[in-house]
Write a protein that holds these residues in place. Sequence first.
Motif, mmCIF file in Angstrom:
data_model
loop_
_atom_site.group_PDB
_atom_site.id
_atom_site.type_symbol
_atom_site.label_atom_id
_atom_site.label_comp_id
_atom_site.label_asym_id
_atom_site.label_seq_id
_atom_site.Cartn_x
_atom_site.Cartn_y
_atom_site.Cartn_z
ATOM 1 N N VAL A 285 81.674 31.058 151.569
ATOM 2 C CA VAL A 285 81.987 31.703 152.825
ATOM 3 C C VAL A 285 80.880 31.455 153.851
ATOM 4 C CG1 VAL A 285 80.885 33.898 152.221
ATOM 5 C CG2 VAL A 285 82.830 33.886 153.801
ATOM 6 N N GLY A 286 81.253 31.315 155.117
ATOM 7 C CA GLY A 286 80.285 31.179 156.196
ATOM 8 C C GLY A 286 79.973 29.745 156.577
ATOM 9 N N LEU A 287 79.406 29.595 157.764
ATOM 10 C CA LEU A 287 78.967 28.279 158.223
ATOM 11 C C LEU A 287 77.678 27.879 157.509
ATOM 12 C CD1 LEU A 287 79.480 28.597 162.100
ATOM 13 C CD2 LEU A 287 81.045 27.599 160.413
ATOM 14 N N ASN A 288 77.504 26.597 157.314
ATOM 15 C CA ASN A 288 76.313 26.104 156.620
ATOM 16 C C ASN A 288 75.151 26.037 157.603
ATOM 17 O OD1 ASN A 288 74.415 24.921 155.008
ATOM 18 N ND2 ASN A 288 75.496 22.983 154.750
ATOM 19 N N ILE A 289 74.365 27.118 157.655
ATOM 20 C CA ILE A 289 73.201 27.156 158.543
ATOM 21 C C ILE A 289 71.911 27.314 157.740
ATOM 22 C CG2 ILE A 289 74.510 28.097 160.483
ATOM 23 C CD1 ILE A 289 73.363 30.857 159.811
ATOM 24 N N GLY A 290 71.999 27.063 156.433
ATOM 25 C CA GLY A 290 70.823 27.205 155.583
ATOM 26 C C GLY A 290 70.401 28.649 155.397
ATOM 27 N N ALA A 291 71.366 29.575 155.469
ATOM 28 C CA ALA A 291 71.061 31.004 155.384
ATOM 29 C C ALA A 291 70.493 31.366 154.014
ATOM 30 C CB ALA A 291 72.322 31.817 155.661
ATOM 31 N N LYS A 292 69.501 32.256 154.006
ATOM 32 C CA LYS A 292 68.867 32.701 152.763
ATOM 33 C C LYS A 292 68.953 34.220 152.587
ATOM 34 C CE LYS A 292 67.434 28.501 151.821
ATOM 35 N NZ LYS A 292 68.044 27.721 150.716
ATOM 36 N N THR A 293 68.609 34.968 153.628
ATOM 37 C CA THR A 293 68.567 36.423 153.515
ATOM 38 C C THR A 293 69.959 37.013 153.759
ATOM 39 O OG1 THR A 293 68.129 36.789 155.869
ATOM 40 C CG2 THR A 293 66.222 36.352 154.440
ATOM 41 N N PRO A 294 70.185 38.269 153.356
ATOM 42 C CA PRO A 294 71.490 38.903 153.630
ATOM 43 C C PRO A 294 71.854 38.882 155.112
ATOM 44 C CG PRO A 294 70.285 40.182 152.016
ATOM 45 C CD PRO A 294 69.333 39.114 152.483
#
Length: 329
Positions: free
Chosen positions: A288-297
């Motif tokens: 789920v979500g766009l691939n923006i390199g997210a790490k934290t909640p």
Amino acid sequence: MESLDLRVLGDVLAWRQAGRRVTLVTVVETWGSAPRPPGALLAVREDGVVSGSVSGGCVEDDLIARIKAGEYDALAHPSMVAYGVSKEEAARFGLPCGGTLRLVQEPVKDVTWIEEVLQRTSSHQLVARTVKLSTGEVTLREAARTDALQFDGITLTTLFGPRWRLLLIGAGQLSQAVAHMAKLLDFEVLVCDPREEYAAMLGLDGVTRVMGMPDDVVLELKPDAHTAIVALTHDSKLDDMALMEALNSDAFYVGALGSRRNQATRKQRLMEHFDLSVEALERLHGPVGLNIGAKTPAEIAVSIIAQIVQVKNAAAAAPVATESSCVKA
């Protein structure tokens, strides 16, 4: 129609019930890089207080000045006004070069139609409102999602849709971050989590906890084209049952937390055990979500909300039916 425009109608209703005079302005046609789309609303009270926008800039300032000066006090019926017809006017009113706005301005007298629109949209109905410019007569009818704004210089038909809503399966830390951001975007946010130890963490104002098992909740919700559903529990017993119902619904967005490997396993499981079609599974946004390199909640929540908005705006985009030959500046 965006929830912002429903909020404009709510403000108009409150102002009129308080005895204030209100002018409602609707964008009916645009050319060039106009800042607001057809159907956008602006309400201006007689003292210059506003709700909504039609340009996000100097057009509002000009309308406010005219209304405060009493230019529209004698306005008995809706009428049309144009801004930015020439490059010079476009520059004067802060529009992009060549941008043009045509607006219908109408004095709000009877608010019965507003009360009915707000009641029907709160029940997730799509409503078409037609106003006759020569008399101000308003009629309402049920609308279809294939309908579009129509303006022929004689009548104006606009659409009022239900508020966008988001159902989150799971009440953990990530869900709370997503819920908070969705609220800022004026989504109606619902959370379902039968696990009391997680649901006890849910304490956001304006977020509704829905009791029951996720699959039952999805069925009872009757997801429509204004509904997004995201499974975030990491518990396949809860997520999969909700996804089974969500993917067979009219929800415009269905997403699930998990890695690519987990998503592949999930899709295989849903196909084998719940008999979901390939077409239905293709609707699942996972990871789920766009691939923006997210790490934290919080970062993951940003990626999820961004993707929901991206899909929402693509789904809501529709051609505007106009007959410009009938429109006079």
